[in-house]
Write an enzyme that holds these catalytic residues in place. Structure first.
Site, short mmCIF file in Angstrom:
data_model
loop_
_atom_site.label_atom_id
_atom_site.label_comp_id
_atom_site.label_asym_id
_atom_site.label_seq_id
_atom_site.Cartn_x
_atom_site.Cartn_y
_atom_site.Cartn_z
N TYR A 142 0.82 -1.21 0.00
CA TYR A 142 0.00 0.00 0.00
C TYR A 142 0.86 1.26 0.00
O TYR A 142 0.47 2.27 -0.57
CB TYR A 142 -0.92 0.03 1.22
CG TYR A 142 -2.22 -0.72 1.05
CD1 TYR A 142 -2.21 -2.09 0.84
CD2 TYR A 142 -3.43 -0.06 1.09
CE1 TYR A 142 -3.40 -2.78 0.70
CE2 TYR A 142 -4.63 -0.75 0.95
CZ TYR A 142 -4.61 -2.10 0.75
OH TYR A 142 -5.78 -2.78 0.60
N LYS A 187 3.44 -15.58 3.16
CA LYS A 187 3.69 -16.33 1.93
C LYS A 187 5.19 -16.55 1.85
O LYS A 187 5.86 -16.16 0.89
CB LYS A 187 3.14 -15.52 0.73
CG LYS A 187 3.14 -16.24 -0.59
CD LYS A 187 2.13 -17.36 -0.70
CE LYS A 187 2.32 -18.12 -2.01
NZ LYS A 187 1.54 -19.37 -2.06
N ASP A 219 -2.61 -18.53 1.15
CA ASP A 219 -3.58 -19.27 0.31
C ASP A 219 -4.27 -20.34 1.15
O ASP A 219 -5.48 -20.54 1.08
CB ASP A 219 -2.90 -19.85 -0.94
CG ASP A 219 -1.57 -20.53 -0.67
OD1 ASP A 219 -1.06 -20.46 0.47
OD2 ASP A 219 -1.03 -21.15 -1.62
N ASP A 243 -6.17 -7.18 4.03
CA ASP A 243 -7.29 -6.56 3.31
C ASP A 243 -8.19 -7.65 2.73
O ASP A 243 -9.41 -7.63 2.89
CB ASP A 243 -6.74 -5.67 2.19
CG ASP A 243 -7.85 -5.05 1.37
OD1 ASP A 243 -8.82 -4.55 1.97
OD2 ASP A 243 -7.76 -5.09 0.12
N ASP A 247 -12.15 -9.18 4.27
CA ASP A 247 -13.40 -9.20 3.50
C ASP A 247 -14.01 -10.59 3.55
O ASP A 247 -15.21 -10.76 3.74
CB ASP A 247 -13.17 -8.79 2.04
CG ASP A 247 -13.60 -7.35 1.77
OD1 ASP A 247 -13.42 -6.51 2.68
OD2 ASP A 247 -14.10 -7.07 0.67
C1 IPM Z 1 -10.41 -1.50 3.69
C2 IPM Z 1 -10.67 -0.92 2.32
C3 IPM Z 1 -9.52 0.00 1.98
C4 IPM Z 1 -8.25 -0.82 1.93
C5 IPM Z 1 -9.70 0.79 0.66
C6 IPM Z 1 -11.01 1.53 0.64
C7 IPM Z 1 -8.55 1.70 0.40
O1 IPM Z 1 -10.84 -1.92 1.37
O2 IPM Z 1 -10.37 -0.74 4.67
O3 IPM Z 1 -10.26 -2.72 3.79
O4 IPM Z 1 -7.92 -1.43 0.90
O5 IPM Z 1 -7.56 -0.88 2.94
MN MN Z 2 -10.71 -3.95 2.19
#
Ligand code: IPM
Ligand code: MN
Length: 353
Positions: A142, A187, A219, A243, A247
């Site tokens: 990032y 990894k 993975d 990240d 999710d």
């Molecule tokens: C998160 C989001 C952010 C990230 C984006 C919006 C930049 O997906 O907080 O997980 O990738 O960190």
């Molecule tokens: Mn995210």
């Protein structure tokens, strides 16, 4: 306790859910006799439109002067669909993380029994899953050196030993307070940066003999999370892997709209929902305010105010049990409640305790 909270409502459904988060925070303050002041500041697309910067200096100063930041969400489709846009709302989020030194992002993955049927996983696999992912938030790809051309482009997954060490310390502290099981996700079979993570972790694990440390390739971890999510207690990983895995984590429980998070580090901590700004839901009074409200619970708990956090969690659970739910989790045929009604119900519950 006296607390100054910077309120960054941002875009999309942000302002609506924030209104409920603040209302609940005020109700708790009144009940427990805390003196809490709120200061609103601009961020995201909203801030680009108003002042041309997704994280303006004034907002940064408001955050620095606050004891905590309550954050909602940023993002607007008009930027997503325009690859030539010079500034994007997400840059505001990244700037906030970097400038506040928020290197530790704590994302709990919790199941709510009454929502398990919403999970894409089978009940017997996901029921009882309860872990936290600790994501490194200010390093890696990032923020590493990058270059973007039309024929070639690269990002650099750069980590230093102190960066790895400090996030692992946070992870060990959480593991100690929980079931004493830490999984370091990397990894290391391919990436040099991951081998540094693993080396540092292997050195540090001797300092925490009470915690069982294991290592897992990312993975494999992604697979394990859907095959056997109860395996995990505390997971720690780098920015990009975190990240992606968070999710996945937020959706396996069927309760994405319910998960809060905390980001802590060098300066003011930030508390925010895991979900995004959901522009399609904006202004319709249908967004679920619970992740925002639970972010306020994490805020109180951060300052050691356990009873305050507990009462919020209890009120949220009670609202779910009473079927006071926003449309996406409403039981079939039940009454419809909007963002405001759910928030108000929780405020009333707190006032009556
Ligand atoms: C998160 C989001 C952010 C990230 C984006 C919006 C930049 O997906 O907080 O997980 O990738 O960190
Ligand atoms: Mn995210």
């Amino acid at each position: 306790m006296k607390l100054n909270i910077a309120v960054l409502a941002g875009d999309g459904i942000g302002p609506e859910i924030m209104e409920q988060g603040v209302a609940v925070t005020k109700a708790i303050a009144q009940k427990f006799g805390h003196d809490i002041s709120f200061k609103e500041a601009l961020c995201g697309a909203h801030a680009i439109d108003e002042v041309g910067d997704p994280f303006p200096e004034e907002t940064f100063q408001a955050c620095m002067q606050a004891d905590a930041v309550l954050f909602a969400s940023v993002g607007d489709p008009k930027f997503d669909n325009d690859p030539t846009a010079k500034v994007r709302p997400e840059q505001g989020l990244l700037a906030m993380r970097k400038k506040l030194g928020l290197f530790a992002n704590i994302r709990p993955v919790e199941t709510f029994d009454c929502l398990i049927h919403k999970s894409p996983l089978k009940d017997e696999i996901v029921r009882g899953a309860d872990f936290i992912c600790i994501r490194e938030l200010t390093g890696g790809m990032y923020f590493g050196q990058k270059q973007e051309g039309t024929e070639e482009a690269f990002d650099t997954n750069y980590y230093t030993r102190p960066e790895v060490e400090r996030i692992l310390r946070v992870a060990y502290q959480y593991a100690r307070q929980r079931r004493k099981h830490l999984t370091v996700v990397d990894k290391a079979n391919v990436l040099a940066s991951s081998r540094l993570w693993r080396k540092v972790a292997q050195e540090m694990m001797t300092e925490y003999p009470d915690v069982e440390t294991d290592f897992m390739y990312v993975d494999n971890a992604a697979m394990r999370m859907i095959q056997d999510p109860r395996f995990f207690d505390v997971m720690v990983t780098e920015n990009t892997f975190g990240d992606i895995l968070t999710d996945e984590g937020s959706c396996i429980t069927g309760s994405m709209g319910l998960l809060p998070s905390a980001s802590t580090g060098e300066h003011t901590p930030v508390f925010e929902p895991i979900h995004g700004s959901w522009p399609q839901g904006k202004g319709l009074n249908i967004a679920n305010p619970l992740a925002q409200i639970l972010s306020a619970a994490m805020l109180f708990e951060y300052f050691g105010l356990k009873a305050e956090g507990k009462l919020i969690r209890e009120a949220v659970q009670a609202s779910l049990d009473a079927n006071v739910r926003t449309p996406e989790i409403q039981v079939e045929g039940g009454l419809q409640y909007g963002t405001r009604e759910v928030g108000q119900w929780i405020v009333d519950y707190i006032n009556q305790r």
